[in-house]
Design a protein around this motif. Sequence first.
Motif, PDB file in Angstrom:
ATOM      1  N   ILE A 193      76.234  34.888  37.966  1.00  0.00           N
ATOM      2  CA  ILE A 193      75.285  35.806  38.600  1.00  0.00           C
ATOM      3  C   ILE A 193      73.852  35.360  38.326  1.00  0.00           C
ATOM      4  O   ILE A 193      72.966  35.535  39.171  1.00  0.00           O
ATOM      5  CB  ILE A 193      75.517  37.250  38.111  1.00  0.00           C
ATOM      6  N   SER A 194      73.618  34.768  37.165  1.00  0.00           N
ATOM      7  CA  SER A 194      72.278  34.280  36.830  1.00  0.00           C
ATOM      8  C   SER A 194      71.831  33.178  37.785  1.00  0.00           C
ATOM      9  O   SER A 194      70.679  33.148  38.217  1.00  0.00           O
ATOM     10  CB  SER A 194      72.260  33.754  35.385  1.00  0.00           C
ATOM     11  N   VAL A 195      72.738  32.268  38.084  1.00  0.00           N
ATOM     12  CA  VAL A 195      72.411  31.194  39.034  1.00  0.00           C
ATOM     13  C   VAL A 195      72.078  31.791  40.402  1.00  0.00           C
ATOM     14  O   VAL A 195      71.070  31.429  41.028  1.00  0.00           O
ATOM     15  CB  VAL A 195      73.580  30.200  39.148  1.00  0.00           C
ATOM     16  N   VAL A 196      72.916  32.713  40.843  1.00  0.00           N
ATOM     17  CA  VAL A 196      72.688  33.342  42.156  1.00  0.00           C
ATOM     18  C   VAL A 196      71.362  34.084  42.169  1.00  0.00           C
ATOM     19  O   VAL A 196      70.583  33.979  43.124  1.00  0.00           O
ATOM     20  CB  VAL A 196      73.848  34.302  42.495  1.00  0.00           C
ATOM     21  N   SER A 197      71.083  34.821  41.110  1.00  0.00           N
ATOM     22  CA  SER A 197      69.850  35.616  41.070  1.00  0.00           C
ATOM     23  C   SER A 197      68.620  34.724  41.035  1.00  0.00           C
ATOM     24  O   SER A 197      67.608  35.012  41.689  1.00  0.00           O
ATOM     25  CB  SER A 197      69.853  36.552  39.859  1.00  0.00           C
ATOM     26  N   ALA A 198      68.674  33.621  40.280  1.00  0.00           N
ATOM     27  CA  ALA A 198      67.524  32.712  40.202  1.00  0.00           C
ATOM     28  C   ALA A 198      67.231  32.084  41.552  1.00  0.00           C
ATOM     29  O   ALA A 198      66.071  32.019  41.994  1.00  0.00           O
ATOM     30  CB  ALA A 198      67.794  31.628  39.158  1.00  0.00           C
ATOM     31  N   PHE A 199      68.269  31.622  42.242  1.00  0.00           N
ATOM     32  CA  PHE A 199      68.064  31.041  43.568  1.00  0.00           C
ATOM     33  C   PHE A 199      67.612  32.094  44.576  1.00  0.00           C
ATOM     34  O   PHE A 199      66.825  31.795  45.478  1.00  0.00           O
ATOM     35  CB  PHE A 199      69.339  30.349  44.048  1.00  0.00           C
ATOM     36  N   ALA A 200      68.085  33.321  44.414  1.00  0.00           N
ATOM     37  CA  ALA A 200      67.654  34.394  45.313  1.00  0.00           C
ATOM     38  C   ALA A 200      66.167  34.686  45.144  1.00  0.00           C
ATOM     39  O   ALA A 200      65.441  34.866  46.133  1.00  0.00           O
ATOM     40  CB  ALA A 200      68.480  35.645  45.057  1.00  0.00           C
ATOM     41  N   VAL A 201      65.706  34.749  43.902  1.00  0.00           N
ATOM     42  CA  VAL A 201      64.284  34.993  43.652  1.00  0.00           C
ATOM     43  C   VAL A 201      63.442  33.896  44.278  1.00  0.00           C
ATOM     44  O   VAL A 201      62.444  34.164  44.973  1.00  0.00           O
ATOM     45  CB  VAL A 201      64.009  35.093  42.137  1.00  0.00           C
ATOM     46  N   VAL A 202      63.818  32.638  44.045  1.00  0.00           N
ATOM     47  CA  VAL A 202      63.036  31.526  44.586  1.00  0.00           C
ATOM     48  C   VAL A 202      63.080  31.524  46.113  1.00  0.00           C
ATOM     49  O   VAL A 202      62.054  31.324  46.771  1.00  0.00           O
ATOM     50  CB  VAL A 202      63.561  30.185  44.034  1.00  0.00           C
ATOM     51  N   THR A 203      64.250  31.769  46.676  1.00  0.00           N
ATOM     52  CA  THR A 203      64.396  31.721  48.136  1.00  0.00           C
ATOM     53  C   THR A 203      63.603  32.812  48.828  1.00  0.00           C
ATOM     54  O   THR A 203      62.892  32.549  49.818  1.00  0.00           O
ATOM     55  CB  THR A 203      65.884  31.833  48.518  1.00  0.00           C
ATOM     56  N   PHE A 204      63.679  34.029  48.325  1.00  0.00           N
ATOM     57  CA  PHE A 204      63.086  35.158  49.034  1.00  0.00           C
ATOM     58  C   PHE A 204      61.642  35.451  48.616  1.00  0.00           C
ATOM     59  O   PHE A 204      60.892  36.059  49.381  1.00  0.00           O
ATOM     60  CB  PHE A 204      63.945  36.410  48.849  1.00  0.00           C
ATOM     61  N   VAL A 205      61.247  35.026  47.437  1.00  0.00           N
ATOM     62  CA  VAL A 205      59.875  35.270  46.992  1.00  0.00           C
ATOM     63  C   VAL A 205      58.966  34.083  47.298  1.00  0.00           C
ATOM     64  O   VAL A 205      57.826  34.254  47.744  1.00  0.00           O
ATOM     65  CB  VAL A 205      59.835  35.586  45.475  1.00  0.00           C
ATOM     66  N   ILE A 206      59.463  32.874  47.086  1.00  0.00           N
ATOM     67  CA  ILE A 206      58.644  31.676  47.278  1.00  0.00           C
ATOM     68  C   ILE A 206      59.020  30.949  48.562  1.00  0.00           C
ATOM     69  O   ILE A 206      58.172  30.588  49.369  1.00  0.00           O
ATOM     70  CB  ILE A 206      58.793  30.717  46.080  1.00  0.00           C
ATOM     71  N   GLY A 207      60.293  30.745  48.754  1.00  0.00           N
ATOM     72  CA  GLY A 207      60.781  30.041  49.927  1.00  0.00           C
ATOM     73  C   GLY A 207      60.981  28.561  49.664  1.00  0.00           C
ATOM     74  O   GLY A 207      60.196  27.939  48.943  1.00  0.00           O
ATOM     75  N   PRO A 208      62.037  27.972  50.226  1.00  0.00           N
ATOM     76  CA  PRO A 208      62.278  26.540  50.041  1.00  0.00           C
ATOM     77  C   PRO A 208      61.164  25.696  50.662  1.00  0.00           C
ATOM     78  O   PRO A 208      60.522  26.118  51.626  1.00  0.00           O
ATOM     79  CB  PRO A 208      63.611  26.306  50.772  1.00  0.00           C
ATOM     80  N   ARG A 209      60.934  24.505  50.123  1.00  0.00           N
ATOM     81  CA  ARG A 209      59.951  23.595  50.685  1.00  0.00           C
ATOM     82  C   ARG A 209      60.418  23.147  52.064  1.00  0.00           C
ATOM     83  O   ARG A 209      61.621  22.988  52.309  1.00  0.00           O
ATOM     84  CB  ARG A 209      59.741  22.402  49.769  1.00  0.00           C
ATOM     85  N   PRO A 210      59.506  22.913  53.002  1.00  0.00           N
ATOM     86  CA  PRO A 210      59.891  22.600  54.383  1.00  0.00           C
ATOM     87  C   PRO A 210      60.768  21.356  54.514  1.00  0.00           C
ATOM     88  O   PRO A 210      61.672  21.320  55.343  1.00  0.00           O
ATOM     89  CB  PRO A 210      58.547  22.410  55.087  1.00  0.00           C
ATOM     90  N   GLU A 211      60.503  20.331  53.712  1.00  0.00           N
ATOM     91  CA  GLU A 211      61.221  19.068  53.842  1.00  0.00           C
ATOM     92  C   GLU A 211      62.342  18.953  52.821  1.00  0.00           C
ATOM     93  O   GLU A 211      62.704  17.841  52.391  1.00  0.00           O
ATOM     94  CB  GLU A 211      60.245  17.894  53.702  1.00  0.00           C
ATOM     95  N   LEU A 212      62.939  20.068  52.444  1.00  0.00           N
ATOM     96  CA  LEU A 212      63.930  20.080  51.374  1.00  0.00           C
ATOM     97  C   LEU A 212      65.099  19.138  51.652  1.00  0.00           C
ATOM     98  O   LEU A 212      65.529  18.393  50.770  1.00  0.00           O
ATOM     99  CB  LEU A 212      64.445  21.506  51.151  1.00  0.00           C
TER     100      LEU A 212
END
Length: 226
Positions: free
Chosen positions: A50-69
């Motif tokens: 759940i920690s992995v999921v939550s960390a990626f969720a925070v980054v995805t929805f608060v910051i957003g992936p880099r355009p050229e990921l």
Amino acid sequence: MKTATASNLINPNTEDLIRRLADEAGGAPIAQGLFERLSFRLALPLSMFISVVSAFAVVTFVIGPRPELIDMALTWTFQFKVLAMLLLAGGAGLLVRNAAIPGLSTAPVRALLPATLFLLVGLAFDPSGFPLTGARTMSIPNCVLAIVLASLPALLLLLAAIRRGAPTRPVGAGALAGLLAGSLGGLAYTIACINDGAAFVAIWYTLAVAIVAAIGAVIGNRLLSW
């Protein structure tokens, strides 16, 4: 004489002892709500997932992936960040498990040696040519703050899981939980971070993880005390 393996380090008798000690200590609210009905053997891996999921969720929805990921994912600079955080998380995960089981070693040298050497090599021999201060003026504070924020849900989850064990050193156990949470936050932040220098990762990602470890030590002193 039988040799102990990872699968039998927590035998049924030890598991029962851990459960009794955790129940007698009285559950903190966060532990009661999340893992009250689970043994430590189940609570820890579940909390890590759940920690992995939550960390990626925070980054995805608060910051957003880099355009050229997608394109950057194939480069060694991006892969260095990912591998560094995976190595750190692997060592920290082992230490977190040991911290909640009486009698197991929590000496960090061997568990964290692969990640430490990998980061030091990246710091000393960074061939990327990217600036140490990052691509933008606010790269350093943005990086550190983003990793810390992405790590906080994971930190709370991991501390709740450790409550289901029997930690004898609450400050150390909290710090190790912070170390694991910080490395997972750093791993998640790789999908958003535009700073690809190995030296940048070795210094500023490590600083962010250290901050989360310090936060974990402070919280652990209260939450994990018997």
